[in-house]
Design a protein around this motif. Structure first.
Motif: not given
Length: 284
Positions: A256-262, A264-284
């Protein structure tokens, strides 16, 4: 199609001193629990879950690369009617900051994320997963330096729910509450944190998922300091973005391969961020 649960957490590393929680960071990354079938476990067995992330603030002053190879073991043991599981995620971190007059680079071990136990229940089209996540201060930390660890324990209590809907649709949510302990090097205690993650998904075919994912985060108690250090304001943020999942059958097993882009909005207390995330899931 097998729905797979991803239990992982990353490390946000921010150098700003005028942000929520100590040094403006957190042991929670916005939206990183949100995925397809987040409460649905695979069959009994041991699974490899590798997680990659690249994220930066929207002004491109800080940037981080993160890899967390993890192992999840799903047992056939039942506790209170729920199937028992456990997991472990070490983290490797590469981070860069050029927000001030000096440039900082750091490569090293991040804080480990442990799942000492979780329970999974299934009722018709609804699945629930209750688990405890623990962030251990294993990463490099030195006071007043640019670090890859936060140097305090975090206990993250999570409840995940997945609803299978007609038309090959689903809604998955995670509700989490984090208790942070004191950083012994600074005697600074970051406040408790609430996080809510969600995914609304559709499966055009059994091996492909398309959806929208996002999160809401809020620091719910104030930071405290026994050394009269400046205490940060409480933070709050939301995020949203697209997610896609694909599960090809390779060498006799699903990968299983998963890819996302996120973003942020309405951010208080720190800098606004953006993310690219990939995950790989399999059995041994």
């Amino acid at each position: 199609m097998k729905h797979l649960v991803f239990l992982l957490l990353g490390l946000i590393l921010q150098p700003s001193l005028s942000s929520a929680t100590e040094a403006g960071g957190s042991n929670y990354l916005p939206g990183f629990y949100g995925d397809f079938g987040m409460a649905v476990l695979p069959d009994q067995g041991t699974y490899f879950n590798n997680f990659f992330a690249a994220y930066q603030d929207t002004k491109s002053e800080t940037g981080t690369l993160l890899e967390m190879p993890g192992i999840i073991h799903v047992t056939d043991q039942k506790v209170l009617g729920g199937q028992f599981l456990a997991g472990l995620y070490p983290g490797l971190l590469v981070s860069k900051d050029h927000s001030g007059s000096n440039n900082f680079d750091r490569v090293g071990l991040g804080d480990f994320y442990l799942v000492p136990g979780g329970l999974n229940w299934k009722w018709d089209n609804v699945t629930a997963l209750l688990f405890e996540g623990i962030v251990a201060p294993t990463g490099r930390y030195q006071k007043n330096d640019f670090n890859t660890g936060r140097n305090y324990w975090t206990f993250d209590h999570n409840l995940m729910l997945t609803w299978g809907l007609p038309g090959n649709n689903e809604i998955s949510v995670d509700i989490g509450y984090m208790n942070n302990l004191i950083n012994p090097a600074t005697d600074y205690k970051s406040g408790d944190e609430f996080h809510f993650d969600y995914t609304v998904g559709h499966y055009p075919v059994s091996a492909l998922g398309l959806g929208i994912t996002g999160s809401y985060y809020k620091q719910v108690t104030k930071d405290t300091s026994s050394q009269s250090l400046s205490v940060a304001e409480s933070g709050e943020a939301s995020s949203i973005g697209p997610v896609v999942m694909y599960t090809p059958h390779i060498n006799g097993q699903d990968v299983t391969l998963s890819l996302k882009w996120l973003r942020e909005f309405n951010v208080t207390g720190r800098a606004q961020q953006e993310y690219i995330v990939c995950r790989i899931f399999t059995s041994f």
